[in-house]
Write a protein that holds these residues in place. Structure first.
Motif, PDB file in Angstrom:
ATOM      1  N   LEU A 138      43.798  37.732  10.238  1.00 53.53           N
ATOM      2  CA  LEU A 138      42.816  38.729   9.806  1.00 53.53           C
ATOM      3  C   LEU A 138      43.155  40.107  10.373  1.00 53.53           C
ATOM      4  O   LEU A 138      43.007  41.126   9.685  1.00 53.53           O
ATOM      5  CB  LEU A 138      41.410  38.306  10.221  1.00 53.53           C
ATOM      6  CG  LEU A 138      40.851  37.084   9.495  1.00 53.53           C
ATOM      7  CD1 LEU A 138      39.558  36.608  10.146  1.00 53.53           C
ATOM      8  CD2 LEU A 138      40.615  37.392   8.026  1.00 53.53           C
ATOM      9  N   GLU A 190      44.017  32.244  13.109  1.00 52.47           N
ATOM     10  CA  GLU A 190      43.167  32.787  12.050  1.00 52.47           C
ATOM     11  C   GLU A 190      42.793  34.238  12.330  1.00 52.47           C
ATOM     12  O   GLU A 190      42.867  35.099  11.442  1.00 52.47           O
ATOM     13  CB  GLU A 190      41.902  31.942  11.909  1.00 52.47           C
ATOM     14  CG  GLU A 190      41.024  32.349  10.748  1.00 52.47           C
ATOM     15  CD  GLU A 190      39.819  31.429  10.592  1.00 52.47           C
ATOM     16  OE1 GLU A 190      38.766  31.939  10.188  1.00 52.47           O
ATOM     17  OE2 GLU A 190      39.935  30.218  10.873  1.00 52.47           O
ATOM     18  N   GLU A 191      42.419  34.528  13.587  1.00 55.34           N
ATOM     19  CA  GLU A 191      42.069  35.901  13.954  1.00 55.34           C
ATOM     20  C   GLU A 191      43.279  36.824  13.838  1.00 55.34           C
ATOM     21  O   GLU A 191      43.164  37.960  13.383  1.00 55.34           O
ATOM     22  CB  GLU A 191      41.505  35.967  15.382  1.00 55.34           C
ATOM     23  CG  GLU A 191      40.151  35.338  15.552  1.00 55.34           C
ATOM     24  CD  GLU A 191      40.218  33.851  15.861  1.00 55.34           C
ATOM     25  OE1 GLU A 191      39.148  33.251  16.012  1.00 55.34           O
ATOM     26  OE2 GLU A 191      41.316  33.281  15.944  1.00 55.34           O
ATOM     27  N   GLU A 230      45.813  41.646   8.328  1.00 56.31           N
ATOM     28  CA  GLU A 230      45.260  42.197   7.091  1.00 56.31           C
ATOM     29  C   GLU A 230      44.636  43.570   7.335  1.00 56.31           C
ATOM     30  O   GLU A 230      44.794  44.493   6.520  1.00 56.31           O
ATOM     31  CB  GLU A 230      44.218  41.248   6.500  1.00 56.31           C
ATOM     32  CG  GLU A 230      44.801  39.966   5.943  1.00 56.31           C
ATOM     33  CD  GLU A 230      43.728  39.004   5.450  1.00 56.31           C
ATOM     34  OE1 GLU A 230      42.574  39.431   5.224  1.00 56.31           O
ATOM     35  OE2 GLU A 230      44.062  37.810   5.310  1.00 56.31           O
ATOM     36  N   ARG A 250      34.877  45.456  11.036  1.00 46.02           N
ATOM     37  CA  ARG A 250      35.375  44.114  10.706  1.00 46.02           C
ATOM     38  C   ARG A 250      36.189  43.539  11.859  1.00 46.02           C
ATOM     39  O   ARG A 250      36.133  42.344  12.138  1.00 46.02           O
ATOM     40  CB  ARG A 250      36.166  44.138   9.403  1.00 46.02           C
ATOM     41  CG  ARG A 250      35.216  44.311   8.206  1.00 46.02           C
ATOM     42  CD  ARG A 250      35.926  44.237   6.899  1.00 46.02           C
ATOM     43  NE  ARG A 250      36.614  45.506   6.663  1.00 46.02           N
ATOM     44  CZ  ARG A 250      37.759  45.632   6.025  1.00 46.02           C
ATOM     45  NH1 ARG A 250      38.379  44.588   5.545  1.00 46.02           N
ATOM     46  NH2 ARG A 250      38.294  46.818   5.845  1.00 46.02           N
TER      47      ARG A 250
END
Length: 101
Positions: free
Chosen positions: A83, A79-80, A86, A68
């Motif tokens: 992620l 945004e990256e 996460e 991922r």
């Protein structure tokens, strides 16, 4: 300089040919978390990112996280980065699970 333009393509082709025969890396959850944190903090370069994302990990849970992460491109935007945070959280959950045993 000419040698560079000959050696690098040959090395890349050789790497691609041998890739299916490489055994997965034995990485701990802590190592994966460190890789991801370093990239998030801008400590790792694009070569490091390529190495991390292209090297299969023996633990299927960590390998899934690696796959991922491979979908993210450098340099990281907001945004990256979110992620990647996460993914780090997921790795830390694995660390906590292993510590409980």
């Amino acid at each position: 300089m000419v040698g560079f333009f000959v050696i690098v393509p040959v090395a890349l082709v050789l790497k691609l040919v041998l890739l299916p025969f490489e055994k997965p890396a034995e990485r701990s959850p802590q190592e994966v978390a460190t890789y991801l944190r370093d990239f998030l903090e801008g400590k790792g370069g694009s070569g490091d990112w390529d190495y991390f994302t292209s090297t299969e990990i023996a633990d299927p849970r960590l390998n899934d996280i690696r796959e991922r992460a491979a979908n993210l491109n450098l340099p990281f935007g907001e945004e990256e980065a979110a992620l990647l945070e996460e993914l780090i959280t997921e790795v830390m959950e694995i660390v906590a699970e292993e510590a409980a045993f």
